[in-house]
Design an enzyme around this catalytic site. Structure first.
Site, PDB file in Angstrom:
ATOM      1  N   HIS A 137       0.167  -1.187   0.154  1.00 25.70           N
ATOM      2  CA  HIS A 137      -0.656  -0.174  -0.042  1.00 25.70           C
ATOM      3  C   HIS A 137       0.948   1.245  -0.441  1.00 25.70           C
ATOM      4  O   HIS A 137       2.194   1.414   0.637  1.00 25.70           O
ATOM      5  CB  HIS A 137      -0.965   0.138   1.454  1.00 25.70           C
ATOM      6  CG  HIS A 137      -2.082  -0.771   1.147  1.00 25.70           C
ATOM      7  ND1 HIS A 137      -2.662  -1.525   1.751  1.00 25.70           N
ATOM      8  CD2 HIS A 137      -2.640  -1.275   0.043  1.00 25.70           C
ATOM      9  CE1 HIS A 137      -3.897  -2.167   1.282  1.00 25.70           C
ATOM     10  NE2 HIS A 137      -3.829  -2.317   0.143  1.00 25.70           N
ATOM     11  N   ASP A 174       0.690   4.194   1.910  1.00 29.18           N
ATOM     12  CA  ASP A 174       1.124   5.018   2.140  1.00 29.18           C
ATOM     13  C   ASP A 174       2.115   4.144   3.476  1.00 29.18           C
ATOM     14  O   ASP A 174       2.792   4.036   4.258  1.00 29.18           O
ATOM     15  CB  ASP A 174      -0.686   4.900   3.939  1.00 29.18           C
ATOM     16  CG  ASP A 174      -0.757   3.671   4.057  1.00 29.18           C
ATOM     17  OD1 ASP A 174      -1.301   3.450   3.051  1.00 29.18           O
ATOM     18  OD2 ASP A 174      -1.275   3.621   5.379  1.00 29.18           O
ATOM     19  N   HIS A 175       2.898   2.918   2.640  1.00 28.82           N
ATOM     20  CA  HIS A 175       3.552   2.415   3.459  1.00 28.82           C
ATOM     21  C   HIS A 175       5.074   1.983   2.305  1.00 28.82           C
ATOM     22  O   HIS A 175       6.148   1.551   3.020  1.00 28.82           O
ATOM     23  CB  HIS A 175       3.122   0.724   3.265  1.00 28.82           C
ATOM     24  CG  HIS A 175       2.040   0.601   4.727  1.00 28.82           C
ATOM     25  ND1 HIS A 175       2.061   0.648   5.939  1.00 28.82           N
ATOM     26  CD2 HIS A 175       0.994   1.090   4.774  1.00 28.82           C
ATOM     27  CE1 HIS A 175       1.556   0.909   6.168  1.00 28.82           C
ATOM     28  NE2 HIS A 175      -0.237   0.848   5.740  1.00 28.82           N
ATOM     29  N   ASP A 214       0.149  -3.758   9.078  1.00 33.57           N
ATOM     30  CA  ASP A 214      -2.062  -3.083   8.535  1.00 33.57           C
ATOM     31  C   ASP A 214      -2.356  -4.637   8.950  1.00 33.57           C
ATOM     32  O   ASP A 214      -3.533  -4.724   8.823  1.00 33.57           O
ATOM     33  CB  ASP A 214      -2.159  -2.383   7.483  1.00 33.57           C
ATOM     34  CG  ASP A 214      -1.746  -1.465   7.497  1.00 33.57           C
ATOM     35  OD1 ASP A 214      -1.361  -0.545   8.370  1.00 33.57           O
ATOM     36  OD2 ASP A 214      -2.009  -0.878   6.615  1.00 33.57           O
ATOM     37  N   HIS A 217       0.373   2.808  12.108  1.00 32.40           N
ATOM     38  CA  HIS A 217      -0.894   3.527  11.950  1.00 32.40           C
ATOM     39  C   HIS A 217      -0.867   3.888  13.024  1.00 32.40           C
ATOM     40  O   HIS A 217      -1.160   2.971  14.500  1.00 32.40           O
ATOM     41  CB  HIS A 217      -2.309   2.889  11.347  1.00 32.40           C
ATOM     42  CG  HIS A 217      -2.052   3.079   9.955  1.00 32.40           C
ATOM     43  ND1 HIS A 217      -2.213   4.371   9.192  1.00 32.40           N
ATOM     44  CD2 HIS A 217      -2.049   2.210   9.123  1.00 32.40           C
ATOM     45  CE1 HIS A 217      -2.379   3.823   8.163  1.00 32.40           C
ATOM     46  NE2 HIS A 217      -1.795   2.779   7.948  1.00 32.40           N
TER      47      HIS A 217
HETATM   48 FE    FE Z   1      -2.473   1.128   5.874  1.00 36.09          FE
HETATM   49 ZN    ZN Z   2      -2.280  -1.311   3.984  1.00 38.33          ZN
END
Ligand code: FE
Ligand code: ZN
Length: 238
Positions: free
Chosen positions: A55, A57-58, A130, A168
């Site tokens: 993803h 955001d990673h 996540d 997160h």
């Molecule tokens: Fe994430």
């Molecule tokens: Zn994720």
């Protein structure tokens, strides 16, 4: 070995694992700027970029960080088609070693098919991305309930004192859900007080521990797949 928590984007955590020679791995760099700022200020050498899953955001900071420090990207073998420019590909249960770093790779599908956990056995540190959050678990995007349930079970088997660094800062919100379905859990009540204290003082709520999560995280406390699946559905609409 030292773990530095770097807040990124809205509520992401990236981490820098630093050894005594100031060689470092960055885990899940959401964006490059806060990582580069820390590296320049503290004079450390980023050698590796470790990604728990694909993803954006990673992995958003991968490209810049790789270019600037000539760092190698380390990721799961089945995600090479969607994490660009991987240098070192990993298998399930592999022990990845480099410099002073030694991590067991645990495949934990559910959130995505290629999600992995980096478990640094000597230091008892796990980067769970996540999949396992403090007091929560990731949404099931690509896998099945059964896969996620099995993945969490694998993480539950890590040594109790293992420190959990997740992807997160969702802990406070997660705690409200846990409390709703586990009202009389004393350990949870105590942990919530600690969490509120940290949040009020702008301190990250990570790391948690496996021991704490087994005692307080409703998703790890679910005994059957049915129970887990029901909770996961309820959480999606919480
Ligand atoms: Fe994430
Ligand atoms: Zn994720």
């Amino acid at each position: 070995m030292l773990v530095e928590t770097i807040r990124c984007l809205e509520d992401n955590f990236s981490y820098i694992l630093i050894d005594q020679n100031k060689n470092a791995c960055v885990i899940d760099p959401s964006e490059s700027e806060p990582i580069i700022n820390f590296v320049e200020k503290n004079n450390i050498k980023i050698k590796y970029i470790l990604n728990t899953h694909h993803h954006f955001d990673h992995i958003g900071g991968n490209k810049e960080i790789k270019k600037k420090y000539n760092a190698k990207i380390v990721a799961y073998k089945n995600d090479l088609h969607r994490i660009p420019d991987v240098d070192i590909s990993l298998k399930n249960n592999q022990i990845w070693t480099a410099e002073n770093f030694k991590s067991k790779i645990i495949h934990i599908p559910g959130h995505t098919n290629g999600h992995i956990c980096f478990f640094f056995e000597n230091e008892k540190i796990a980067f769970t991305g996540d999949t396992l959050f403090s007091l929560g678990c990731g949404r099931i995007f690509e896998g099945t309930y059964k896969e996620m349930f099995t993945s969490l079970k694998k993480l539950k088997e890590l040594p109790k004192e293992t420190k959990i660094y997740c992807g997160h800062e969702y802990t406070l919100k997660n705690s409200e859900f846990c409390l709703k379905y586990d009202k009389n859990n004393k350990r949870l009540q105590k942990k919530i007080n600690e969490i509120k204290n940290k949040v009020n003082n702008n301190i990250p709520t990570v790391p948690s521990t496996i021991d704490d999560e087994i005692a307080c995280n409703i998703f790890l406390r679910a005994k059957t797949l049915g129970e887990f699946s029901k909770l996961r559905d309820l959480k999606d609409n919480f």
